[in-house]
Scaffold this active site. Sequence first.
Site, PDB file in Angstrom:
ATOM      1  N   HIS A  85       0.904  -1.074   0.052  1.00 52.30           N
ATOM      2  CA  HIS A  85       0.101   0.024  -0.276  1.00 52.30           C
ATOM      3  C   HIS A  85       0.582   1.741  -0.074  1.00 52.30           C
ATOM      4  O   HIS A  85       2.242   0.990   0.458  1.00 52.30           O
ATOM      5  CB  HIS A  85      -0.223  -0.197   1.448  1.00 52.30           C
ATOM      6  CG  HIS A  85      -2.043   0.864   1.042  1.00 52.30           C
ATOM      7  ND1 HIS A  85      -1.630   2.473   1.319  1.00 52.30           N
ATOM      8  CD2 HIS A  85      -4.035   0.478   0.575  1.00 52.30           C
ATOM      9  CE1 HIS A  85      -3.434   2.742   0.874  1.00 52.30           C
ATOM     10  NE2 HIS A  85      -4.516   2.180   0.388  1.00 52.30           N
ATOM     11  N   GLY A 166       5.023  21.992  10.495  1.00 51.27           N
ATOM     12  CA  GLY A 166       6.433  20.923  10.987  1.00 51.27           C
ATOM     13  C   GLY A 166       7.396  21.538  10.060  1.00 51.27           C
ATOM     14  O   GLY A 166       7.227  22.102   9.109  1.00 51.27           O
ATOM     15  N   HIS A 171      10.553  13.140   8.739  1.00 49.32           N
ATOM     16  CA  HIS A 171      11.255  12.698  10.320  1.00 49.32           C
ATOM     17  C   HIS A 171      12.029  11.320   9.344  1.00 49.32           C
ATOM     18  O   HIS A 171      11.163  10.895   9.207  1.00 49.32           O
ATOM     19  CB  HIS A 171       9.711  12.311  11.441  1.00 49.32           C
ATOM     20  CG  HIS A 171      10.697  11.631  12.241  1.00 49.32           C
ATOM     21  ND1 HIS A 171      10.534  10.483  12.686  1.00 49.32           N
ATOM     22  CD2 HIS A 171       9.985  12.185  13.776  1.00 49.32           C
ATOM     23  CE1 HIS A 171      10.769   9.875  13.438  1.00 49.32           C
ATOM     24  NE2 HIS A 171      10.031  11.224  14.160  1.00 49.32           N
ATOM     25  N   PRO A 172      12.856  11.180  10.393  1.00 50.19           N
ATOM     26  CA  PRO A 172      14.278  10.059  10.360  1.00 50.19           C
ATOM     27  C   PRO A 172      13.203   9.095   9.694  1.00 50.19           C
ATOM     28  O   PRO A 172      13.331   8.195   8.613  1.00 50.19           O
ATOM     29  CB  PRO A 172      15.261   9.722  11.067  1.00 50.19           C
ATOM     30  CG  PRO A 172      15.565  10.905  11.621  1.00 50.19           C
ATOM     31  CD  PRO A 172      13.782  11.428  11.341  1.00 50.19           C
ATOM     32  N   GLY A 175       8.923  10.122   8.771  1.00 57.10           N
ATOM     33  CA  GLY A 175       8.490  10.143   7.584  1.00 57.10           C
ATOM     34  C   GLY A 175       7.410  11.649   7.760  1.00 57.10           C
ATOM     35  O   GLY A 175       7.805  12.456   8.250  1.00 57.10           O
TER      36      GLY A 175
END
Lengths: 306, 306
Positions: A85, A166, A171-172, A175
């Site tokens: 997905h 944000g 974000h490592p 995501g």
Amino acid sequence: MAGYIRSVLECVPNFSEGRREAVISRLVSAASGPGVRVLDVSSDPDHNRTVLTLAGEEEALIGGLLGLYEAALASIDLRTHQGVHPRLGAVDVTPFVPLGATPMATAVHAAKMLGVEVARRFELPVFLYEDAAVRGERRSLAAIRRGGFEGLAGKLADVAWAPDFGPSRPHPSGGATVIGARFFLIACNAILDTADVEVARAVARAVRESAGGLPAVRALGFYLASRGQAQVSMNLVDFRRTSLALALDRVREEAAAHGARVVASEIVGLLPRQAALDVVRETLLLPALDPSRLLEERLRATSAQV
Amino acid sequence: MAGYIRSVLECVPNFSEGRREAVISRLVSAASGPGVRVLDVSSDPDHNRTVLTLAGEEEALIGGLLGLYEAALASIDLRTHQGVHPRLGAVDVTPFVPLGATPMATAVHAAKMLGVEVARRFELPVFLYEDAAVRGERRSLAAIRRGGFEGLAGKLADVAWAPDFGPSRPHPSGGATVIGARFFLIACNAILDTADVEVARAVARAVRESAGGLPAVRALGFYLASRGQAQVSMNLVDFRRTSLALALDRVREEAAAHGARVVASEIVGLLPRQAALDVVRETLLLPALDPSRLLEERLRATSAQV
């Protein structure tokens, strides 16, 4: 009606874990809390994804969802995540849906409040979609998600794809996340009697709105390794415009045109009662069918009379 | 669950008036009363018949039903009654159906109590049928009703057809009545795009159990003067054995074999929720579908959690 007060929302977070049961139950627990009702948990190992259905008022739901984001970011690493997905993040998408007399504005408000807080606490890029979208081209979840986690850094580097809240970097491990407000969505998957994913993709192309197919229908074709079968995965974003019965019928026809057959289907998450009654009405050619024609509803409605 | 206590019964009296609205509402009022819930009133002018759906406990229901019999005998005269549906009496048939955890024995008891009282008060011959039948050959409503009001005097003169209660002669204007206990029955009519009643009769013969058709299906063909169309009128006496979707499908096939098409259908009275969900399950090829998959049910079930 029970559970239907003016501020009640449904919330259907989709997170990117559908295999590790311990993780799934930890995440569900994290989302639970005072005032949050867990209505359903639907996990799929091939999608490697879980669809959680919650209900409650805005403040309680946001409390539970912050717990879910925290737990998901601690347990899910998109850099090693595998699944058919499309996904952008550990908590991939979180739509709020107004229930009963609750106005859409309440769902939009909840989406924005959650977005602000998620961005601040977890340094997570947040995109707002559908009725919560601030920019027209972001109404579409598919457009936001195009490129997936793997393409996210490049996408965020483009000013046109600066997040609504944000940082402009992924974000490592987690995501990004897509948060929004929308009408009920029905997720319905049709399983084909072929392992050929190209057949499922061709059927999906034929039925989806974006390619000139059925109104309010999104569709993708997947291969399900756990079953060795291809699947047409549909989202009906407005069952009043295209019903479940019609969508499945078209999938059957298109599959037949490719020499394949639908052998089963599944509904992911919960089904609004009227969507079920619409299938009955269309299948039986009834002029109308609403819940008041059901014996159990009539018994409930009249129980005050006794 | 609301309305489901161990002694609650549904009762579905069918009376022989489907045209004169004032009479119909007088009869419905007569059946109402303390502890009797009127769930539905479905009248049909061609059948010249009304199907009333009531719910309550035995004593309250019998009170209401005695009022209905009294009012019906005062207002309906079978000697002048016209209608395409077979009938034997002013109140033609009165089945009791156990709801929820109520045992069938409670419905049988109610049927016998009502039968005794109706016979005594109104000098009306009473036949007991289905689960309330005392003699095996009287389980079948069709067998009891064969010959109709017009053949009733002759039938009652035969010792084999002595009534279970009351005199062995018809009530002059009200005929006789058939009282019983049974499982839910779904009455479903399919309207054809032909005025040829012979087509409807042929289709009915092909689908009904008694002629080797579908299990637990009864069917008759009628001509509906009010619409100028032929109708296949079905009773599904156990939707767990033959579902609505399958029955309608067979009617469509048989009609097609006679060059006709089903243009609409109708459900007379109320539909048990599971029968509706079975149509959805079969149409969509879902492995299962129970009420807990409906959003509204889940909201209700979890409302205590908040």
